[in-house]
Scaffold this motif. Structure first.
Motif, PDB file in Angstrom:
ATOM      1  N   PRO A 276       0.820  -1.226   0.000  1.00 50.25           N
ATOM      2  CA  PRO A 276       0.000   0.000   0.000  1.00 50.25           C
ATOM      3  C   PRO A 276       0.847   1.266   0.000  1.00 50.25           C
ATOM      4  O   PRO A 276       1.904   1.332   0.629  1.00 50.25           O
ATOM      5  N   SER A 277       0.369   2.271  -0.708  1.00 50.14           N
ATOM      6  CA  SER A 277       1.014   3.584  -0.657  1.00 50.14           C
ATOM      7  C   SER A 277       0.690   4.266   0.662  1.00 50.14           C
ATOM      8  O   SER A 277      -0.426   4.160   1.190  1.00 50.14           O
TER       9      SER A 277
ATOM     10  N   GLU B 169       0.531   0.585  -4.327  1.00 49.11           N
ATOM     11  CA  GLU B 169      -0.866   0.650  -4.756  1.00 49.11           C
ATOM     12  C   GLU B 169      -1.589   1.809  -4.074  1.00 49.11           C
ATOM     13  O   GLU B 169      -1.465   1.994  -2.862  1.00 49.11           O
ATOM     14  N   GLY B 170      -2.328   2.597  -4.868  1.00 50.23           N
ATOM     15  CA  GLY B 170      -3.030   3.749  -4.331  1.00 50.23           C
ATOM     16  C   GLY B 170      -2.257   5.037  -4.465  1.00 50.23           C
ATOM     17  O   GLY B 170      -2.749   6.101  -4.083  1.00 50.23           O
TER      18      GLY B 170
END
Length: 229
Positions: free
Chosen positions: A157-158, A182-183
């Protein structure tokens, strides 16, 4: 540093003398001295608690109290060289991050840096690491948060929703290590050309390079320079 040890004539490096390289290295041709260094054996064990540091003990005790699922979210916690590192599972990274930022007893308001690391011999089989350095300006404390992923699935995740300063740092780690956040609002290369193949700071990336003229001197590409092997 290389030291020339005097011989029978009392002349450094003379008859009967010898060369003593830094850190005890000898016979390798490596005058840097690093040839004699032995890397530590890696370990997946957590550091014993209490850590012996008031700030580190306080941070982890508070995190355990306010985040009941911490045992499932954290793989291990290491205190070394005066620094506390929490190894977090990528699936729980955002949950831990929001808690670290917002809990009054923690208040890690600033993400000061984020970088990638490549450990080809990682015992978990997850060689790529994303390392975050956090600072609590409220409590004057620092903390490292580390997540590891496999090169076959380098997604995590970012952290930009939690700390906007992660934006450019994550782009650099994506560019140079191939970590996919991601993100992220605009994950793209930041240093290499858009059509560049590969990620230059991975340990298995070829040195390559081109010859360079500098002030009248020719500097050969890295893969043709002196080798100690």
């Amino acid at each position: 540093m290389t030291e020339l040890v005097p011989g029978s004539a009392g002349v450094p490096g003379g008859p009967g003398g010898r060369r003593r390289d830094a850190f005890g290295a000898r016979g390798s041709g490596d005058t840097s001295g690093f040839g004699g260094l032995v890397p530590p054996v890696p370990s997946l064990a957590s550091s014993a608690r209490p850590f012996g540091d008031d700030a580190a003990d306080s941070v982890y005790d508070t995190l355990e109290r306010v985040f009941p699922e911490l045992g499932d979210a954290v793989e291990r916690v290491v205190f070394a060289y005066g620094e506390l590192t929490i190894h977090v599972r990528r699936e729980r990274l955002l949950d831990v991050a929001w808690t670290l930022r917002d809990d009054p007893g923690l208040r890690f308001e600033l993400l000061s840096s984020l970088s990638g690391v490549d450990y080809p011999d990682d015992l978990t089989g997850r060689r790529l690491h994303s390392v975050v350095h956090l600072t609590s300006m409220t409590h004057r404390r620092r903390l490292r948060v580390e997540v590891s992923v496999a090169d076959g699935d380098p997604t995590l995740p970012s952290l930009t929703p939690v700390w906007p300063t992660a934006d450019w740092h994550e782009r650099e780690a994506y560019d140079l290590f191939g970590l996919i956040y991601e993100g992220h609002p605009g994950l793209a290369r930041i240093m290499m050309p858009d059509d560049w193949v590969g990620h230059p700071q991975r340990k298995d990336y070829p040195l390559g390079g081109i010859a360079v003229d500098y002030k009248g001197a020719q500097i050969p590409p890295p893969d043709t320079r002196r080798s100690y092997s």
